[in-house]
Design an enzyme around this catalytic site. Structure first.
Site, mmCIF file in Angstrom:
data_model
loop_
_atom_site.group_PDB
_atom_site.id
_atom_site.type_symbol
_atom_site.label_atom_id
_atom_site.label_comp_id
_atom_site.label_asym_id
_atom_site.label_seq_id
_atom_site.Cartn_x
_atom_site.Cartn_y
_atom_site.Cartn_z
ATOM 1 N N ASP A 9 0.873 -1.167 0.000
ATOM 2 C CA ASP A 9 0.000 0.000 0.000
ATOM 3 C C ASP A 9 0.918 1.226 0.000
ATOM 4 O O ASP A 9 2.111 1.123 0.291
ATOM 5 C CB ASP A 9 -0.886 -0.043 1.249
ATOM 6 C CG ASP A 9 -1.718 1.202 1.424
ATOM 7 O OD1 ASP A 9 -2.375 1.614 0.452
ATOM 8 O OD2 ASP A 9 -1.705 1.773 2.532
ATOM 9 N N ASP A 11 -0.127 5.169 0.938
ATOM 10 C CA ASP A 11 -0.367 6.132 2.018
ATOM 11 C C ASP A 11 -0.568 5.406 3.344
ATOM 12 O O ASP A 11 -1.410 4.515 3.453
ATOM 13 C CB ASP A 11 -1.609 6.969 1.702
ATOM 14 C CG ASP A 11 -1.465 7.735 0.403
ATOM 15 O OD1 ASP A 11 -0.927 8.847 0.439
ATOM 16 O OD2 ASP A 11 -1.872 7.206 -0.649
ATOM 17 N N ASP A 169 -1.731 -0.852 6.005
ATOM 18 C CA ASP A 169 -1.949 -0.300 7.346
ATOM 19 C C ASP A 169 -3.407 -0.238 7.774
ATOM 20 O O ASP A 169 -3.696 0.275 8.856
ATOM 21 C CB ASP A 169 -1.345 1.107 7.434
ATOM 22 C CG ASP A 169 -2.086 2.110 6.561
ATOM 23 O OD1 ASP A 169 -2.186 1.868 5.343
ATOM 24 O OD2 ASP A 169 -2.569 3.124 7.087
#
Length: 219
Positions: A9, A11, A169
Site C-alpha cells: 500500500d 499512504d 496499514d
C-alpha cells in the site's frame, strides 16, 4: 517458505501523506463554506479513494452526488499541486526498499489513491527504487478491498498469490490480501493499526525493517 515479492500500500504504509491530504481537503471545504476537520479525523477518511475521502469530509446533509463531485474536483486540483509539502517516507522505509532490492525481491504498489496521483507521489519520493507495477485507482478496475488489482500484479509477476507478501496499514489492505490469497502483513506505524488484527492480519510489524526478515524466512 520465503516470499518472492511484496505488494505495498502507499499512504500510511510507505509514505506519511496525512498532513497534505488533510490540508488540501480542508482548504477545499473552506472554499465552499463547509466546516473543516482536525488532522486525526482524516485517519478515518482516507484509504478508500479520493471520492470516499471528500464524501466523509462533507456534512451528512451535503452528501449529494453533485456536491460530492464538485468538492472532489477542487480537492484533486489542490492536492495535485500540494502533494509533496509535508509528505515523506516513514523512517526505515528506504532501508527496507534497498534491502529488498539487494535480495532481488520484486515490488509493486497498489493504492486506492487516483492512479496519476499515485504515480506522482511515488515518482517524487521513491524514485530511487523499482516498483513494477505501480497501480492507483484506475477506470474499470475495482478498488481495494476487491482483490482484482493484487491478482493482476501476481499474474504479471508469474507468481502464485501465496508467494507474495502484502503490506498495508488498514482493514482494507488486510481484506485485499486475504481475498487475493497473499500473506496479509499489517504496518503498525500507519493510519489505522487498531483495525489490523480483526481484519485478517497474519502478522503485524512495528517497523519497516522487520519486513526484510519475513521476506527472507517466510511466516
Amino acid at each position: 517458505m520465503s516470499f518472492k515479492a511484496v505488494i505495498f500500500d502507499l499512504d500510511g504504509t510507505l509514505v506519511n501523506s496525512l498532513d497534505d491530504l488533510a490540508e488540501a481537503c480542508n482548504r477545499s471545504l473552506s472554499k465552499f463554506g463547509y466546516p473543516i476537520h482536525p488532522l486525526e479525523a482524516y485517519k478515518k477518511f482516507v484509504g478508500e479513494g479520493a471520492k470516499h475521502l471528500v464524501t466523509q469530509a462533507l456534512p451528512p446533509a451535503a452528501r449529494k452526488e453533485v456536491e460530492i463531485n464538485r468538492l472532489l474536483a477542487l480537492f484533486q486540483q489542490d492536492y495535485q499541486t500540494q502533494a509533496a509539502v509535508k509528505t515523506k517516507p516513514y523512517e526505515g522505509v528506504e532501508a527496507l526498499l534497498a534491502g529488498l532490492e539487494a535480495l532481488g525481491t520484486q515490488k509493486a504498489i497498489l493504492s486506492n489513491k487516483p492512479h496519476l496521483l499515485t504515480v506522482q507521489v511515488v515518482g517524487h519520493f521513491l524514485q530511487s527504487y523499482s516498483f513494477h507495477p505501480v497501480f492507483g485507482a484506475r477506470e474499470g478496475v475495482l478498488r481495494k478491498p476487491d482483490p482484482a488489482g493484487a491478482l493482476e500484479i501476481c499474474r504479471a509477476w508469474g507468481l502464485a498469490p501465496d508467494q507474495v507478501l502484502y503490506l498495508g496499514d488498514t482493514a482494507i489492505d488486510m481484506k485485499t490480501a486475504t481475498q487475493a490469497g497473499c500473506f496479509p502483513l499489517g504496518a503498525a506505524w500507519g493510519f489505522r493499526p487498531e483495525e489490523l488484527n480483526a481484519s485478517g492480519a497474519r502478522a503485524i510489524v512495528q517497523s519497516p525493517l522487520e519486513v526484510l526478515e519475513l521476506v527472507r524466512s517466510g511466516p
